[in-house]
Design a protein around this motif. Sequence first.
Motif, short mmCIF file in Angstrom:
data_model
loop_
_atom_site.label_atom_id
_atom_site.label_comp_id
_atom_site.label_asym_id
_atom_site.label_seq_id
_atom_site.Cartn_x
_atom_site.Cartn_y
_atom_site.Cartn_z
N GLY A 208 -2.06 48.35 14.13
CA GLY A 208 -1.22 47.26 14.59
C GLY A 208 -1.95 46.37 15.57
N PHE A 209 -2.73 46.97 16.46
CA PHE A 209 -3.48 46.21 17.45
C PHE A 209 -4.48 45.28 16.76
CE2 PHE A 209 -7.32 45.97 20.13
CZ PHE A 209 -6.79 45.26 21.19
N GLU A 211 -4.27 44.02 13.83
CA GLU A 211 -3.55 42.92 13.20
C GLU A 211 -3.08 41.91 14.24
OE1 GLU A 211 -2.69 42.15 9.77
OE2 GLU A 211 -4.53 43.30 9.73
N ILE A 212 -2.63 42.41 15.41
CA ILE A 212 -2.17 41.50 16.46
C ILE A 212 -3.30 40.55 16.86
CG2 ILE A 212 -1.45 41.33 18.88
CD1 ILE A 212 0.20 43.80 18.50
N LEU A 215 -3.85 38.02 14.16
CA LEU A 215 -2.76 37.03 14.07
C LEU A 215 -2.82 36.04 15.22
CD1 LEU A 215 0.09 39.40 12.93
CD2 LEU A 215 -0.83 37.47 11.65
N ILE A 216 -3.17 36.55 16.42
CA ILE A 216 -3.28 35.64 17.56
C ILE A 216 -4.41 34.64 17.32
CG2 ILE A 216 -3.96 35.51 20.00
CD1 ILE A 216 -2.38 38.06 20.44
N ASN A 219 -3.17 32.02 14.92
CA ASN A 219 -2.07 31.12 15.28
C ASN A 219 -2.26 30.34 16.57
OD1 ASN A 219 -0.21 31.53 13.08
ND2 ASN A 219 -0.04 33.62 13.82
N ASP B 270 5.60 31.63 14.19
CA ASP B 270 4.19 31.92 13.90
C ASP B 270 3.84 33.37 14.16
OD1 ASP B 270 3.70 29.40 13.15
OD2 ASP B 270 2.81 28.74 15.05
N TYR B 271 4.55 33.96 15.12
CA TYR B 271 4.16 35.29 15.57
C TYR B 271 5.09 36.38 15.04
CZ TYR B 271 0.85 32.94 18.55
OH TYR B 271 -0.19 32.20 19.00
N ASP B 273 4.89 38.70 12.77
CA ASP B 273 4.37 40.07 12.67
C ASP B 273 3.96 40.62 14.03
OD1 ASP B 273 4.79 39.86 10.00
OD2 ASP B 273 2.73 39.27 9.54
N VAL B 274 3.56 39.72 14.93
CA VAL B 274 3.15 40.19 16.25
C VAL B 274 4.32 40.87 16.96
CG1 VAL B 274 2.28 39.47 18.51
CG2 VAL B 274 1.37 38.42 16.44
N PHE B 277 4.66 44.45 15.62
CA PHE B 277 3.60 45.36 16.06
C PHE B 277 3.71 45.64 17.55
CE2 PHE B 277 1.08 43.36 12.44
CZ PHE B 277 1.55 44.31 11.56
N SER B 278 4.08 44.61 18.32
CA SER B 278 4.22 44.82 19.76
C SER B 278 5.34 45.81 20.03
CB SER B 278 4.52 43.51 20.48
OG SER B 278 3.61 42.52 20.07
#
Lengths: 419, 300
Positions: A208-209, A211-212, A215-216, A219, B270-271, B273-274, B277-278
């Motif tokens: 997950g990390f 992917e985060i 994604l950051i 975006n 935009d976020y 999926d974030v 996961f968070s």
Amino acid sequence: MMSSLVPLLQETLRSLKVALWFVFLTFPIMVIKVHPLEKSIEWRWQNMIFVGLGTFILSIVARILMDQGKKRRKKRALQHAQKYTLVQTILREPKYLYPLAFATLAFGLVFPWIFSSYQTNIMITALMYVVLGLGLNIVVGLAGLLDLGYVAFYAVGAYSYALLNTHFDLGFWVVLPLGAILAAFFGILLGFPVLRLRGDYLAIVTLGFGEIIRLILENWNEFSQGPSGISNIDRPGFFGIELTLDQSITYLFYLMLLLVVFTIFVVNRLQDSRLGRAWVALREDEIACQAMGIDKTKTKLTAFALGAMWAGMVGVIFAAKTTFINPASFTFLESAIILAIVVIGGMGSVVGVIVGAFVLILLPEYLRALSEYRMLAFGAIMVLVMIYRPQGIISTAKRHIQYKPKPDDKHKKQAADPS
Amino acid sequence: MDYFIELFFSGLTRGSIYALIALGYTMVYGIIGLINFAHGEIYMIGAFTAYIIASVLSIYGFPALSIIILAGFAAAIWASAYGYTVEKIAYKPLRHAPRLSPLISAIGMSIFLQNYVLLAQTSDFLAFPELIPDFDFMEPYADKVGSTDMVIIVTTIVVMIALTFFIKMTRIGKAMRATSQDRTMARLIGINVDKVISVTFVIGSALAAIGGILIASHIGQINFYIGFIAGIKAFTAAVLGGIGSIPGAVLGGFVLGLTESFATGYVSSDYEDVFAFSLLVLILIFKPSGLLGREEVEKV
């Protein structure tokens, strides 16, 4: 005559059943292909025949191999003594190992002069994966922490060079250690809260990390210029001398070679250190380790940070090599490839990881026709390795010390005995 | 307020799907203590099978209702077959191996299945046919909640009730509960543990396939990669509710779906999926046992 024929027939029948099952299983996906625009169906019956024949033969081969494996294991159990395989003997004996290592190094030194810059470029990539593999090997192989977001640290390194270079005009040599430190810092930042978790949770959180982070980067346009990426990153400088493209490739190659040698040296020293042995012990049994007074969190955290550090360094080199980066280079696929290198090469084994990186990166590069099937094969091999050869291509020999009583020990013991 | 209701229903719809997939994770984890990484891929294969069968049937001119039913059945059957086979090939030989081994094997399987579908079918996005018709009685509410959403929520609730009934009342359900409590003891009293594990994989996979068809007709497109993100999110749902607990998976699914829906609606899309996961990282840090899970004690 009859008695030997019946089991043979049974085996064939069983393989036939397996083949039929797979024909059924793969029917919709392998045989039917819909063309939605023309509204037509393509029936690919030839695939059904391939699957049927393929699984039939594979099932027979697998059964024969399993029989032999059983026999061999029985034999080995009878012999009882632990024996080193040929490869392990070579790796353990300095008189074989050192000449071999020097020969490899010498070959590496002359490589850019023998082969074209195209080949050298591919070799640089392979060497980068060697370092990435060795870095992940610290986390997965030695400390036994399954990190599926390793590529995040690689991205941290690459982006720190790209951003510091384009915004503040910092050079490669300044950012190289900086990228390593930043990546290690991120490793600690992630590791601190999650390392209390059990192994399988850790795998998902790191995934997950990863992917985060991606994604950051994708975006947050103001920061990383989003999916279009950052271009015009400087190549590594060489005492202020302008290099041609070919020269800079050769230069980068030697740089990578140096980094590989340095990594091998550090990892080897780490393995034998107090910390390295604490990692291995922690991998084998956490509770026993705590009972022995090993600080669990701190030990795991150092493994995480040190592993991330190498990824950060390679990330800086990656950005300098391609001069252009975007988030697409840092997907889960990349983490999966690095993990495959470590697992297939041999978890915990330095030579194994090196061999694994070369095989997994160079083979698809030279067998272009097969490169489509690369990930398919990686996935399948990962499963097979776990089942048939969990130690990987090259396994680490467990070091063991045997207690040999001295001849006079016996007398002392008898003397101490009051009777 | 209207916007709130719209987001609420969209969250429920998402949540239902996450819950359906999360059930597979949670059941497998409850029985053999393994995170079945390939579960997302089973869901993807379910969606692909439904797509293929539905397309073939519609080209041959079958009526709409029979297409839904046949495609649904085909997807469930093939997904279960894949789940069963994956367990036999990749997990069963590793039942007594160290914990990391089946996990790596599962990741390998997941990569393999993704690329298998990629090579055998296509890497493009495929437009999924609209299987669920618009109901007349839903007309007045159509701007807030679509017919597809309604079908998804209702299907999920029905499936949950059926599953609870199955596990509480039937003989094999009882065997499953016994196996998850103590595998060795279950074997001693004559439960065929291998069979129970197979059944678990089959049921979990069938549920994932149902989830696959529903979400594919909700979003309208599929490709070989959908299993990855859906898999992680469903896993998040399972952990959120407490992995190993069946009501927990459902609750976790809905909580995750609603959180995502409101966060994308009110904060930023935009976020998307974030946020998920968070949320996963936060739960694991502060309450690793989840909302309804039991505290796990490590024994020597």
